[in-house]
Design a protein around this motif. Structure first.
Motif, PDB file in Angstrom:
ATOM      1  N   GLY A   1      37.544  -2.998  30.846  1.00 61.72           N
ATOM      2  CA  GLY A   1      36.311  -3.299  31.393  1.00 61.72           C
ATOM      3  C   GLY A   1      35.256  -2.859  30.611  1.00 61.72           C
ATOM      4  N   VAL A   2      35.414  -2.748  29.150  1.00 58.09           N
ATOM      5  CA  VAL A   2      34.368  -2.325  28.321  1.00 58.09           C
ATOM      6  C   VAL A   2      33.948  -3.464  27.659  1.00 58.09           C
ATOM      7  CG1 VAL A   2      35.287  -0.022  27.938  1.00 58.09           C
ATOM      8  CG2 VAL A   2      35.986  -1.641  26.399  1.00 58.09           C
ATOM      9  N   GLY A   3      34.281  -4.882  27.807  1.00 52.38           N
ATOM     10  CA  GLY A   3      33.741  -5.858  27.217  1.00 52.38           C
ATOM     11  C   GLY A   3      34.792  -6.505  26.007  1.00 52.38           C
ATOM     12  N   LYS A   4      35.588  -6.120  25.774  1.00 50.50           N
ATOM     13  CA  LYS A   4      36.530  -6.549  24.847  1.00 50.50           C
ATOM     14  C   LYS A   4      36.883  -8.075  24.922  1.00 50.50           C
ATOM     15  CE  LYS A   4      40.301  -3.797  25.444  1.00 50.50           C
ATOM     16  NZ  LYS A   4      39.555  -3.337  26.714  1.00 50.50           N
ATOM     17  N   THR A   5      37.355  -8.595  26.312  1.00 52.97           N
ATOM     18  CA  THR A   5      37.609  -9.764  26.698  1.00 52.97           C
ATOM     19  C   THR A   5      36.329 -10.804  26.727  1.00 52.97           C
ATOM     20  OG1 THR A   5      39.888  -9.491  27.953  1.00 52.97           O
ATOM     21  CG2 THR A   5      38.636 -11.632  28.204  1.00 52.97           C
ATOM     22  N   THR A   6      35.182  -9.997  27.476  1.00 48.83           N
ATOM     23  CA  THR A   6      33.984 -10.888  27.462  1.00 48.83           C
ATOM     24  C   THR A   6      33.390 -11.313  25.946  1.00 48.83           C
ATOM     25  OG1 THR A   6      33.174  -9.483  29.285  1.00 48.83           O
ATOM     26  CG2 THR A   6      31.519 -10.599  28.082  1.00 48.83           C
ATOM     27  N   LEU A   7      33.777 -10.077  24.852  1.00 44.17           N
ATOM     28  CA  LEU A   7      33.478 -10.661  23.461  1.00 44.17           C
ATOM     29  C   LEU A   7      34.167 -11.655  23.020  1.00 44.17           C
ATOM     30  CD1 LEU A   7      32.130  -9.872  20.956  1.00 44.17           C
ATOM     31  CD2 LEU A   7      33.630  -8.088  20.235  1.00 44.17           C
ATOM     32  N   MET A   8      35.555 -11.742  23.323  1.00 44.82           N
ATOM     33  CA  MET A   8      36.298 -12.885  22.764  1.00 44.82           C
ATOM     34  C   MET A   8      35.834 -14.302  23.336  1.00 44.82           C
ATOM     35  SD  MET A   8      38.193 -11.172  20.578  1.00 44.82           S
ATOM     36  CE  MET A   8      37.080  -9.990  20.442  1.00 44.82           C
ATOM     37  N   ASP A   9      35.556 -14.092  24.532  1.00 45.14           N
ATOM     38  CA  ASP A   9      35.020 -15.431  25.356  1.00 45.14           C
ATOM     39  C   ASP A   9      33.639 -15.859  24.707  1.00 45.14           C
ATOM     40  OD1 ASP A   9      37.205 -15.631  26.901  1.00 45.14           O
ATOM     41  OD2 ASP A   9      36.143 -14.582  28.612  1.00 45.14           O
ATOM     42  N   CYS A  10      32.930 -14.819  24.222  1.00 41.54           N
ATOM     43  CA  CYS A  10      31.470 -15.252  23.508  1.00 41.54           C
ATOM     44  C   CYS A  10      31.949 -15.740  22.285  1.00 41.54           C
ATOM     45  CB  CYS A  10      30.666 -14.194  23.369  1.00 41.54           C
ATOM     46  SG  CYS A  10      29.956 -13.393  24.978  1.00 41.54           S
ATOM     47  N   ILE A  11      32.815 -15.396  21.487  1.00 43.57           N
ATOM     48  CA  ILE A  11      33.214 -15.947  20.243  1.00 43.57           C
ATOM     49  C   ILE A  11      33.808 -17.472  20.396  1.00 43.57           C
ATOM     50  CG2 ILE A  11      34.908 -15.781  18.161  1.00 43.57           C
ATOM     51  CD1 ILE A  11      34.457 -12.751  18.635  1.00 43.57           C
ATOM     52  N   MET A  12      34.316 -17.674  21.315  1.00 42.64           N
ATOM     53  CA  MET A  12      35.146 -18.895  21.564  1.00 42.64           C
ATOM     54  C   MET A  12      34.044 -19.816  22.511  1.00 42.64           C
ATOM     55  SD  MET A  12      37.973 -18.943  20.060  1.00 42.64           S
ATOM     56  CE  MET A  12      38.007 -20.540  20.415  1.00 42.64           C
ATOM     57  N   GLY A  13      32.879 -19.254  22.854  1.00 36.42           N
ATOM     58  CA  GLY A  13      31.805 -20.296  23.408  1.00 36.42           C
ATOM     59  C   GLY A  13      32.151 -20.430  25.145  1.00 36.42           C
ATOM     60  N   LEU A  14      33.150 -19.436  25.500  1.00 38.75           N
ATOM     61  CA  LEU A  14      33.398 -19.657  27.004  1.00 38.75           C
ATOM     62  C   LEU A  14      32.434 -18.925  27.670  1.00 38.75           C
ATOM     63  CD1 LEU A  14      37.190 -18.969  26.593  1.00 38.75           C
ATOM     64  CD2 LEU A  14      35.890 -21.158  26.636  1.00 38.75           C
ATOM     65  N   ARG A  15      31.493 -18.094  27.306  1.00 35.17           N
ATOM     66  CA  ARG A  15      30.642 -17.434  28.126  1.00 35.17           C
ATOM     67  C   ARG A  15      29.052 -17.427  27.198  1.00 35.17           C
ATOM     68  NH1 ARG A  15      32.661 -15.005  32.319  1.00 35.17           N
ATOM     69  NH2 ARG A  15      34.883 -14.472  32.361  1.00 35.17           N
TER      70      ARG A  15
ATOM     71  N   ILE B   1      39.607 -22.223  14.438  1.00 36.40           N
ATOM     72  CA  ILE B   1      39.664 -20.795  15.308  1.00 36.40           C
ATOM     73  C   ILE B   1      40.641 -20.816  16.113  1.00 36.40           C
ATOM     74  CG2 ILE B   1      38.457 -19.072  16.751  1.00 36.40           C
ATOM     75  CD1 ILE B   1      35.837 -19.901  15.492  1.00 36.40           C
ATOM     76  N   GLY B   2      41.778 -20.476  16.166  1.00 31.90           N
ATOM     77  CA  GLY B   2      42.715 -20.211  17.304  1.00 31.90           C
ATOM     78  C   GLY B   2      42.739 -19.173  18.059  1.00 31.90           C
ATOM     79  N   TYR B   3      42.938 -19.330  19.492  1.00 32.37           N
ATOM     80  CA  TYR B   3      42.734 -18.453  20.381  1.00 32.37           C
ATOM     81  C   TYR B   3      43.933 -18.442  21.367  1.00 32.37           C
ATOM     82  CZ  TYR B   3      40.202 -15.983  24.302  1.00 32.37           C
ATOM     83  OH  TYR B   3      39.742 -15.012  24.962  1.00 32.37           O
ATOM     84  N   VAL B   4      44.385 -17.080  21.501  1.00 31.75           N
ATOM     85  CA  VAL B   4      45.417 -17.061  22.447  1.00 31.75           C
ATOM     86  C   VAL B   4      45.005 -15.901  23.591  1.00 31.75           C
ATOM     87  CG1 VAL B   4      47.872 -16.044  22.744  1.00 31.75           C
ATOM     88  CG2 VAL B   4      47.162 -16.924  20.807  1.00 31.75           C
ATOM     89  N   PRO B   5      44.472 -16.601  24.831  1.00 26.91           N
ATOM     90  CA  PRO B   5      43.880 -15.883  25.786  1.00 26.91           C
ATOM     91  C   PRO B   5      44.553 -14.867  26.475  1.00 26.91           C
ATOM     92  CG  PRO B   5      44.382 -17.737  26.547  1.00 26.91           C
ATOM     93  CD  PRO B   5      44.628 -18.001  25.184  1.00 26.91           C
ATOM     94  N   GLN B   6      43.867 -13.804  26.850  1.00 27.70           N
ATOM     95  CA  GLN B   6      44.584 -12.777  28.070  1.00 27.70           C
ATOM     96  C   GLN B   6      45.354 -13.630  29.001  1.00 27.70           C
ATOM     97  OE1 GLN B   6      42.282  -9.918  29.685  1.00 27.70           O
ATOM     98  NE2 GLN B   6      44.000  -8.475  29.895  1.00 27.70           N
ATOM     99  N   GLY B   7      46.764 -13.458  29.424  1.00 25.71           N
ATOM    100  CA  GLY B   7      47.234 -14.016  30.631  1.00 25.71           C
ATOM    101  C   GLY B   7      47.950 -15.415  30.002  1.00 25.71           C
TER     102      GLY B   7
ATOM    103  N   ILE C   1      42.519 -15.456  17.244  1.00 22.83           N
ATOM    104  CA  ILE C   1      42.248 -14.299  18.153  1.00 22.83           C
ATOM    105  C   ILE C   1      43.231 -14.157  19.212  1.00 22.83           C
ATOM    106  CG2 ILE C   1      40.426 -13.611  19.658  1.00 22.83           C
ATOM    107  CD1 ILE C   1      38.514 -15.548  18.334  1.00 22.83           C
ATOM    108  N   LEU C   2      43.969 -13.002  19.215  1.00 23.66           N
ATOM    109  CA  LEU C   2      44.747 -12.425  20.110  1.00 23.66           C
ATOM    110  C   LEU C   2      44.382 -11.581  21.062  1.00 23.66           C
ATOM    111  CD1 LEU C   2      47.000 -12.365  17.337  1.00 23.66           C
ATOM    112  CD2 LEU C   2      48.022 -13.585  18.918  1.00 23.66           C
ATOM    113  N   ASP C   3      44.249 -11.947  22.323  1.00 21.33           N
ATOM    114  CA  ASP C   3      43.698 -11.042  23.608  1.00 21.33           C
ATOM    115  C   ASP C   3      44.928 -10.521  24.199  1.00 21.33           C
ATOM    116  OD1 ASP C   3      42.161  -9.532  25.284  1.00 21.33           O
ATOM    117  OD2 ASP C   3      41.015 -11.288  25.865  1.00 21.33           O
ATOM    118  N   GLU C   4      45.358  -9.175  23.931  1.00 19.67           N
ATOM    119  CA  GLU C   4      46.210  -8.566  24.893  1.00 19.67           C
ATOM    120  C   GLU C   4      47.635  -9.110  24.677  1.00 19.67           C
ATOM    121  OE1 GLU C   4      46.116  -5.578  25.869  1.00 19.67           O
ATOM    122  OE2 GLU C   4      43.924  -5.299  26.588  1.00 19.67           O
ATOM    123  N   PRO C   5      48.169  -9.592  23.516  1.00 19.61           N
ATOM    124  CA  PRO C   5      49.533 -10.310  23.181  1.00 19.61           C
ATOM    125  C   PRO C   5      50.745  -9.289  23.889  1.00 19.61           C
ATOM    126  CG  PRO C   5      48.800  -9.637  21.093  1.00 19.61           C
ATOM    127  CD  PRO C   5      47.644  -9.406  22.152  1.00 19.61           C
TER     128      PRO C   5
END
Length: 231
Positions: free
Chosen positions: A37-51, A78-84, A155-159
């Motif tokens: 909950g500190v903003g890690k995934t939010t940052l990745m989503d911002c990089i990818m334009g999802l937020r 930019i390749g993205y492997v999202p959380q989940g 970018i790998l989010d919690e792989p």
């Protein structure tokens, strides 16, 4: 490779990322770390334009991503492997992989052979539905799908989340192999400290949406771990 400058992001009126500035050097693996909950995934989503951003710049090579539509970012490499993982469960393994091909700069419609060399299980299961794979196999599929676009930045989010230990170790080996053989730059969101130390070159620690510390992995000492990473 990727430079973030004074980035601010909000959920409604809730300020989630605060004047965040961080650099991800070319050819290295930077581990973005911090408690839930500190903003890690939010940052990745911002990089990818999802937020959306409220303010700030995200510079990738010669491109300012801050106002670039999300669908154009993969085409820049930019390749993205999202959380989940977020694979398509009703599509086959091969169909999941082919989804990334239109983003390739060379317009190739051929799944690169090295994907199946990295992940032989995907070759064996080309016709099987993604939803029928185990968690570890789905994670390999998600990484393969990101690699299909021939990325410069991965970018790998919690792989490693929910993955059996032998696959976790294999994923770590593959990340290092991709960097050494293909020159990939990697951003790795990771909470498992031993895995981060083994795979990462650098770290960046977030807390409540702010950058609290960054540096080479050997500078990640016990004091920082106690203050920002232990639960």
């Amino acid at each position: 490779m990727l430079q973030i400058d004074t980035l601010n992001q909000y959920y409604g009126e809730s300020h989630t990322l605060w004047d965040l500035s961080v650099t991800f050097p070319e050819g290295e693996c930077t581990c973005v770390m911090g408690r839930n909950g500190v903003g890690k995934t939010t940052l990745m989503d911002c990089i990818m334009g999802l937020r959306p951003l409220r303010s700030g710049a995200i510079q990738f090579q010669d491109h300012n991503l801050a106002r670039l539509p999300a669908e154009r970012r993969a085409g820049l490499g930019i390749g993205y492997v999202p959380q989940g993982r977020q694979i398509f469960p009703l599509l086959s393994v091969e169909e999941n992989l082919r989804i990334g091909l239109p983003a390739r700069a060379d317009r190739s419609r051929h799944i690169p052979d090295f994907i199946f060399e990295l992940f032989p299980v995907l070759d064996q299961m080309r016709g099987r539905r993604g939803g029928d794979l185990s968690g570890g196999q789905q994670q390999q599929l998600a990484i393969g799908r990101a690699l299909v676009i021939d990325p410069k930045l991965l970018i790998l989010d919690e792989p490693t989340e929910g993955i059996q230990p032998n696959i976790v170790h294999e994923i770590g080996d593959i990340i290092r192999r991709l960097m050494e053989q293909l020159g990939l730059t990697v951003i790795l969101v990771e909470q498992k400290l031993p895995f981060a130390r083994r795979v990462g070159d650098r770290f960046a620690i977030l807390d409540r949406g702010r950058l609290k510390a960054e540096g080479t992995m050997d500078a990640l000492g016990d004091e920082l771990v106690r203050e920002y990473l232990t639960v």
